[in-house]
Scaffold this active site. Structure first.
Site, PDB file in Angstrom:
ATOM      1  N   ASN A  85       0.829  -1.196   0.000  1.00  0.00           N
ATOM      2  CA  ASN A  85       0.000   0.000   0.000  1.00  0.00           C
ATOM      3  C   ASN A  85       0.871   1.258   0.000  1.00  0.00           C
ATOM      4  O   ASN A  85       2.102   1.190   0.109  1.00  0.00           O
ATOM      5  CB  ASN A  85      -0.963  -0.026   1.190  1.00  0.00           C
ATOM      6  CG  ASN A  85      -2.270   0.664   0.895  1.00  0.00           C
ATOM      7  OD1 ASN A  85      -2.304   1.641   0.152  1.00  0.00           O
ATOM      8  ND2 ASN A  85      -3.347   0.167   1.475  1.00  0.00           N
ATOM      9  N   HIS A 115      23.214  -0.457  11.222  1.00  0.00           N
ATOM     10  CA  HIS A 115      24.407   0.381  11.322  1.00  0.00           C
ATOM     11  C   HIS A 115      25.307  -0.103  12.451  1.00  0.00           C
ATOM     12  O   HIS A 115      24.872  -0.785  13.370  1.00  0.00           O
ATOM     13  CB  HIS A 115      24.008   1.844  11.524  1.00  0.00           C
ATOM     14  CG  HIS A 115      23.241   2.382  10.355  1.00  0.00           C
ATOM     15  ND1 HIS A 115      23.852   2.747   9.191  1.00  0.00           N
ATOM     16  CD2 HIS A 115      21.912   2.567  10.167  1.00  0.00           C
ATOM     17  CE1 HIS A 115      22.939   3.153   8.324  1.00  0.00           C
ATOM     18  NE2 HIS A 115      21.749   3.043   8.893  1.00  0.00           N
ATOM     19  N   GLY A 142      -0.594  -1.368   8.858  1.00  0.00           N
ATOM     20  CA  GLY A 142      -0.043  -0.052   8.559  1.00  0.00           C
ATOM     21  C   GLY A 142       0.972   0.427   9.579  1.00  0.00           C
ATOM     22  O   GLY A 142       0.836   0.209  10.781  1.00  0.00           O
ATOM     23  N   THR A 165      11.072  -7.382  15.831  1.00  0.00           N
ATOM     24  CA  THR A 165      12.492  -7.562  16.139  1.00  0.00           C
ATOM     25  C   THR A 165      12.875  -9.033  16.227  1.00  0.00           C
ATOM     26  O   THR A 165      14.049  -9.344  16.411  1.00  0.00           O
ATOM     27  CB  THR A 165      12.850  -6.878  17.470  1.00  0.00           C
ATOM     28  OG1 THR A 165      12.078  -7.477  18.518  1.00  0.00           O
ATOM     29  CG2 THR A 165      12.568  -5.377  17.415  1.00  0.00           C
ATOM     30  N   ARG A 180       5.010  -8.777  20.048  1.00  0.00           N
ATOM     31  CA  ARG A 180       4.891 -10.003  20.835  1.00  0.00           C
ATOM     32  C   ARG A 180       3.644 -10.747  20.379  1.00  0.00           C
ATOM     33  O   ARG A 180       2.664 -10.136  19.948  1.00  0.00           O
ATOM     34  CB  ARG A 180       4.838  -9.700  22.317  1.00  0.00           C
ATOM     35  CG  ARG A 180       3.592  -8.943  22.720  1.00  0.00           C
ATOM     36  CD  ARG A 180       3.665  -8.344  24.119  1.00  0.00           C
ATOM     37  NE  ARG A 180       2.423  -7.683  24.465  1.00  0.00           N
ATOM     38  CZ  ARG A 180       1.919  -6.600  23.916  1.00  0.00           C
ATOM     39  NH1 ARG A 180       2.551  -6.011  22.914  1.00  0.00           N
ATOM     40  NH2 ARG A 180       0.779  -6.082  24.312  1.00  0.00           N
ATOM     41  N   LYS A 183      -1.656 -14.304  19.498  1.00  0.00           N
ATOM     42  CA  LYS A 183      -2.467 -15.429  19.019  1.00  0.00           C
ATOM     43  C   LYS A 183      -1.590 -16.313  18.154  1.00  0.00           C
ATOM     44  O   LYS A 183      -0.870 -15.829  17.290  1.00  0.00           O
ATOM     45  CB  LYS A 183      -3.651 -14.913  18.210  1.00  0.00           C
ATOM     46  CG  LYS A 183      -4.544 -16.019  17.672  1.00  0.00           C
ATOM     47  CD  LYS A 183      -5.685 -15.466  16.846  1.00  0.00           C
ATOM     48  CE  LYS A 183      -6.447 -16.630  16.237  1.00  0.00           C
ATOM     49  NZ  LYS A 183      -7.350 -16.177  15.213  1.00  0.00           N
TER      50      LYS A 183
END
Length: 185
Positions: A85, A115, A142, A165, A180, A183
């Protein structure tokens, strides 16, 4: 003879992004992105011609809404019917594979570059590229951010605004910062 910065980037080694050859590749990508972002929707089609030619691969009916931004383009691989999108950014210093029928919401960001941890290394432009893989039929909400080295499984859902992450297993929903699981399939 030492390896080029592009060779080191592709190999997943530390490289400097402050490099004339890499900058020339980024200029090609910026030109293709500019064309994609400024063509009328009827002229652009699913993906602007120059951007389509630059991408590593794009399955039939893959679509990128404008505006869009990428670093190089050639590391991006879109599966059949993948949809990005408006406002998506992919800093593709490493391969980014987006599976079939996977949906990315507005302003999703994928960052392959990491970096250097030390200030002197950052000042020298040192970074390392880590690939991102998103499976088939996944949904990335989004403004989610996906960091380099991450794999997101088939059918997974990443909630809007999440910062991913860690890897996300198949059919798992993750939310938050850091993301986290809320479900599992």
């Amino acid at each position: 003879m030492s390896a080029s910065e592009r060779t080191k980037m592709i190999a997943g080694e530390w490289y400097t992004c402050i490099d004339n050859d890499l900058e020339a590749l980024r200029v090609i990508a910026r030109d293709a992105v500019f064309e994609h972002n400024t063509l009328s929707p009827r002229q652009r089609g699913n993906i602007g011609p120059a951007l389509s030619a630059l991408l590593g691969s794009a399955g039939e009916r893959a679509r990128i809404e404008a505006p869009f931004h990428c670093a190089y383009g050639f590391n991006i691989h879109l599966g059949e019917g993948a949809f990005l999108n408006a406002g998506c950014t992919i800093l593709d210093t490493a391969p980014v594979r987006i599976g079939q029928r996977t949906l990315l919401g507005p302003n999703v960001q994928i960052y392959c570059a990491e970096h250097h941890k030390e200030a002197a290394g950052r000042q020298a432009g040192l970074e390392i590229a880590r690939a991102v893989t998103i499976g088939d039929s996944a949904w990335i909400g989004g403004s989610a951010i996906i960091l380099g080295g991450i794999s997101i499984g088939d059918g997974a859902i990443v909630g809007a605004g999440a910062v991913v992450t860690r890897d996300v297993p198949d059919n798992t929903t993750v939310v938050g910062n850091p993301a986290r699981a809320v479900k599992r399939g």
